[in-house]
Design an enzyme around this catalytic site. Structure first.
Site, PDB file in Angstrom:
ATOM      1  N   GLY A   1      -2.503   2.269  -7.155  1.00 39.28           N
ATOM      2  CA  GLY A   1      -1.296   2.692  -8.026  1.00 39.28           C
ATOM      3  C   GLY A   1      -0.367   3.303  -7.004  1.00 39.28           C
TER       4      GLY A   1
ATOM      5  N   HIS B   1      -2.482  19.131   5.523  1.00 46.99           N
ATOM      6  CA  HIS B   1      -1.636  19.780   6.245  1.00 46.99           C
ATOM      7  C   HIS B   1      -2.432  20.321   7.367  1.00 46.99           C
ATOM      8  CE1 HIS B   1       1.554  20.210   3.068  1.00 46.99           C
ATOM      9  NE2 HIS B   1       1.956  19.163   3.852  1.00 46.99           N
TER      10      HIS B   1
ATOM     11  N   GLY C   1      -1.066   6.000  -5.000  1.00 47.78           N
ATOM     12  CA  GLY C   1      -1.737   6.226  -3.840  1.00 47.78           C
ATOM     13  C   GLY C   1      -0.900   5.705  -2.807  1.00 47.78           C
TER      14      GLY C   1
ATOM     15  N   HIS D   1       5.743  12.790   9.342  1.00 49.34           N
ATOM     16  CA  HIS D   1       4.912  13.859   8.453  1.00 49.34           C
ATOM     17  C   HIS D   1       4.278  13.168   7.160  1.00 49.34           C
ATOM     18  CE1 HIS D   1       3.720  17.905   6.714  1.00 49.34           C
ATOM     19  NE2 HIS D   1       3.934  17.163   5.763  1.00 49.34           N
ATOM     20  N   GLU D   2       5.085  12.487   6.503  1.00 54.65           N
ATOM     21  CA  GLU D   2       4.592  12.018   5.089  1.00 54.65           C
ATOM     22  C   GLU D   2       3.860  10.876   5.544  1.00 54.65           C
ATOM     23  OE1 GLU D   2       5.053  13.714   2.810  1.00 54.65           O
ATOM     24  OE2 GLU D   2       6.684  15.050   3.393  1.00 54.65           O
TER      25      GLU D   2
ATOM     26  N   ASP E   1      13.680  19.425  -5.842  1.00 51.95           N
ATOM     27  CA  ASP E   1      14.270  20.552  -6.174  1.00 51.95           C
ATOM     28  C   ASP E   1      15.606  20.703  -5.509  1.00 51.95           C
ATOM     29  OD1 ASP E   1      13.419  20.589  -3.545  1.00 51.95           O
ATOM     30  OD2 ASP E   1      12.323  22.442  -3.623  1.00 51.95           O
TER      31      ASP E   1
ATOM     32  N   HIS F   1       7.572   9.640  -1.270  1.00 53.39           N
ATOM     33  CA  HIS F   1       8.925   9.877  -1.948  1.00 53.39           C
ATOM     34  C   HIS F   1       9.739  10.760  -1.074  1.00 53.39           C
ATOM     35  CE1 HIS F   1       6.775   8.824  -6.126  1.00 53.39           C
ATOM     36  NE2 HIS F   1       7.049   8.034  -5.318  1.00 53.39           N
TER      37      HIS F   1
ATOM     38  N   HIS G   1      11.143  12.782 -11.288  1.00 54.94           N
ATOM     39  CA  HIS G   1      11.042  11.347 -11.080  1.00 54.94           C
ATOM     40  C   HIS G   1       9.991  10.681 -11.809  1.00 54.94           C
ATOM     41  CE1 HIS G   1      10.093  13.243  -7.340  1.00 54.94           C
ATOM     42  NE2 HIS G   1       9.153  12.065  -6.976  1.00 54.94           N
TER      43      HIS G   1
ATOM     44  N   ASP H   1       0.670  -1.219  -0.098  1.00 58.86           N
ATOM     45  CA  ASP H   1       0.096  -0.041   0.014  1.00 58.86           C
ATOM     46  C   ASP H   1       0.818   1.132   0.120  1.00 58.86           C
ATOM     47  OD1 ASP H   1      -2.231  -1.524   0.173  1.00 58.86           O
ATOM     48  OD2 ASP H   1      -1.654  -1.850   2.475  1.00 58.86           O
TER      49      ASP H   1
ATOM     50  N   HIS I   1       0.265  11.932   5.365  1.00 55.43           N
ATOM     51  CA  HIS I   1      -0.332  12.038   4.186  1.00 55.43           C
ATOM     52  C   HIS I   1      -0.886  10.602   3.659  1.00 55.43           C
ATOM     53  CE1 HIS I   1       0.363  16.281   4.036  1.00 55.43           C
ATOM     54  NE2 HIS I   1       1.724  16.099   3.707  1.00 55.43           N
TER      55      HIS I   1
END
Ligand code: 01S
Ligand code: CA
Ligand code: ZN
Ligand code: ZN
Length: 311
Positions: free
Chosen positions: A77, A115, A79, A105-106, A62, A83, A55, A45, A109
């Protein structure tokens, strides 16, 4: 939920990456009704990977700084995938960006959170952690994730002694401050890891983390702060230590011990400090004592002179 770490392009050792990922998912799974399982090959998942620049997902990285990582909300996919920008200076603690904190934090999400506007939340969009900061979920994060998944069975007993920290609310009738100071045009009100900044030109007195301005310089949970405008310094007290900032930069040799100011060793901390601009002296409150500190300018060195009286 299944989770896989892509082991190519890792900027730090695989074991450090795994450690940070495990710590980050534990934060969430210890409060909300969800389980993570690590998979090594097949479909997962949440796929975690490091990338340089473009990518091919429409959101190129950046280079150093700026965007540190991104994640996709749950779905098929891509979801749920996470990264990280491989060009950041990642670390587990000390210098660079704390991979544990950003992963936490990631993951927020990846499991469905957007946020948060609460500067104390791990889901707040800015990275402003001190390097010794031990990432933890705030009260807001916990509420938000429990709203989506329900409460983990162990939550009550696990957090009864040490509940997730709440961001203080300036409208709370029971609110007290740790310290208050002027800082050039502004007035700063300190509380725990936070401060409110009152600027004469802005209507709103906004709250931020102390570390958003002074990460790795000024600690949280301060005792006292004052400004000496003639010398352009702010002085911060916590326990037996004090820090002097000149134009927002830490002066050399700080933090120092408050005994260096001339306090006897029985004085362990300061409760409050106030500088009188016109009369050029500073007053310190500690316990039931009040100390007056005068700098004599006619001497080659600063010379502390004390008067004590009970108040
Ligand atoms: N990722 O989740 C982010 O929030 C991105 C910006 C998005 C617009 C892609 C990011 O890297 N934000 C920086 C950040 O520090 C400012 N994020 C991680 C964090 O711990 N707040
Ligand atoms: Ca970047
Ligand atoms: Zn990406
Ligand atoms: Zn984010």
């Amino acid at each position: 939920m299944c989770l896989r770490i892509a082991d190519s392009n890792l900027p730090i050792s695989a074991s450090k990456v795994h450690k940070a990922v495990r710590a980050a998912w534990k934060l969430w799974s210890s409060v909300a009704l969800m389980k993570f399982r690590k998979r090594s090959r097949k479909e997962a998942d949440i796929v975690i990977s490091f990338h340089n620049g473009d990518h091919e997902d429409g959101s190129p990285f950046d280079g150093k700084g700026g965007i540190l990582a991104h994640a996709f909300l749950p779905g098929s996919g891509i979801g749920g995938d996470v990264h990280f920008d491989a060009e950041e200076d990642w670390s587990f603690n000390s210098t660079g960006f704390n991979l544990f904190a950003v992963a936490a934090h990631e993951f927020g999400h990846a499991i469905g959170l957007s946020h948060s506007s609460d500067p104390g939340a791990i889901m707040y969009p800015a990275y402003n952690f001190a390097s010794n900061y031990e990432p933890q979920l705030s009260f807001r994060d916990v509420k938000d994730i429990q709203h989506l998944y329900g409460i983990s069975p162990g939550f009550a007993s696990l957090f009864s002694k040490n509940p997730p920290p709440r961001t203080p609310d300036k409208c709370d009738p029971d609110l007290s401050f740790d310290a208050v100071t002027e800082l050039q045009q502004e007035v700063l009100f300190f509380k725990d890891r936070f401060m409110w900044r009152k600027h004469p030109q802005f209507e709103e007195t906004g709250i931020t983390l102390i570390s958003s301005l002074w990460a790795d310089i000024i600690p949280p949970f301060l005792d006292a702060v004052y400004e000496n405008r003639e010398r352009n310094v702010n002085v911060f007290f916590k326990g037996h230590q004090y820090w002097m900032l000149k134009r927002q930069k830490l002066e050399e040799g700080f933090p120092r011990n408050i005994s260096d100011l001339g306090f006897p060793s029985r004085i362990k901390s300061i409760d409050a400090a106030l500088h009188f601009r016109n009369d050029h002296y500073t007053v310190f409150f500690t316990g039931h004592e009040c100390w007056k500190y005068v700098l004599c300018y006619n001497l080659p060195q600063f010379f502390p002179y004390y008067q004590t009286h009970l108040i």
